[in-house]
Motif scaffolding. Structure first.
Motif: not given
Length: 279
Positions: A34-35, A137-138, A122-124, A62-72
């Motif tokens: 995804d990333l 991807i949004r 917004t683009f899909d 880049y800042y939260l490491g393992s506490f970063a929520r997944p993003t798509v």
């Protein structure tokens, strides 16, 4: 992590990132893929020659490491009409000749309103591996003068996209300012913003820079409030008891790796804002 180049010497782009996914064993599964796809999209955006800064959850990686929520998705800021971006992006996507391809499936722009105090778009974007659709991807964003009020940070991307790949993004204090405004204003907003703020207050925050961006966003929001005939009285950075934080909050907490009750999380955020943001 040991990468054997002979194992990927004949692989296409999707083969390489799939190989990395297996090697890294990301949590949740598929996070590396995804990333990587988001990075490819950012690289294509750069080819449009439309100035933009990346913001939102992608920067938080880049800042939260393992506490970063997944993003798509990718959130950006531009200062030009998004119609221009749409036309240029469509041209670049059609010229992108790789085994992975992108196609705009939906595009819309909107003016600031009672629901959102900013001009947005917004683009899909559908992602294909040859003829097979992989994902969607949004691409979200805001447009207007805000871009010129932000001092960007240069972020490094992975070499699988391009050697010495860098892009401009907002500092984490700007993302934090947007999220604090979301959880403290009068509009219903997703609980995930509170989770992100909770993560950020446990990092090294430049409070003066955060206040600077809060002032800019508040000024812009108040301009919209005035046009809508809404009140623009003194603003208090506090998650009030009647604030509508939209769920599912449990899923947002789990995504970030926490086992903290929502009430405790909100209490700690409020204490931090009272200490750092109230003059």
């Amino acid at each position: 992590m040991s990468i054997k180049k002979d194992e990927i010497s004949d692989a296409d782009i999707f083969g390489v990132i799939s190989y990395l996914e297996k090697k890294i064993s990301s949590e949740p599964e598929g996070r590396v893929i995804d990333l990587a796809l988001l990075f490819y999209l950012i690289r294509i955006l750069q080819k449009t020659n439309v100035d933009f800064f990346v913001k939102g959850g992608f920067v938080m990686q880049y800042y939260l490491g393992s506490f970063a929520r997944p993003t798509v998705d990718v959130d950006i800021i531009i200062n030009s009409d998004p119609d221009v971006l749409a036309k240029k992006l469509e041209n670049e996507l059609s010229a992108y000749n790789e085994s992975i391809s992108f196609k705009i499936g939906f595009y819309a722009k909107s003016k600031a309103s009672a629901g959102y105090y900013y001009d947005g778009f917004t683009f899909d974007i559908d992602v294909f591996h040859f003829e097979q659709k992989l994902t969607q991807i949004r691409l979200d964003g805001i447009y207007g003068p805000m871009l010129d009020r932000i001092s960007p940070v240069i972020y490094e991307g992975p070499e699988i996209v391009q050697e010495n790949f860098v892009f401009k993004g907002v500092p984490k204090e700007y993302v934090m300012a947007e999220k604090i405004m979301a959880i403290t204003n009068e509009l219903p907003r997703p609980f995930k913003h509170a989770v992100d703020v909770y993560s950020l207050i446990h990092t090294d925050v430049d409070v003066l820079l955060l206040k600077h961006y809060l002032d800019i966003i508040l000024s812009q929001d108040n301009e919209v409030r005035k046009r809508l005939g809404k009140r623009t009285g003194p603003y208090v950075y506090e998650i009030k008891e009647d604030k509508k934080l939209l769920g599912p909050f449990f899923w947002a907490i789990i995504q970030a790796g926490y086992n903290v009750p929502a009430e405790e999380m909100i209490k700690e955020i409020n204490l931090w804002m009272e200490k750092n943001l109230r003059d």
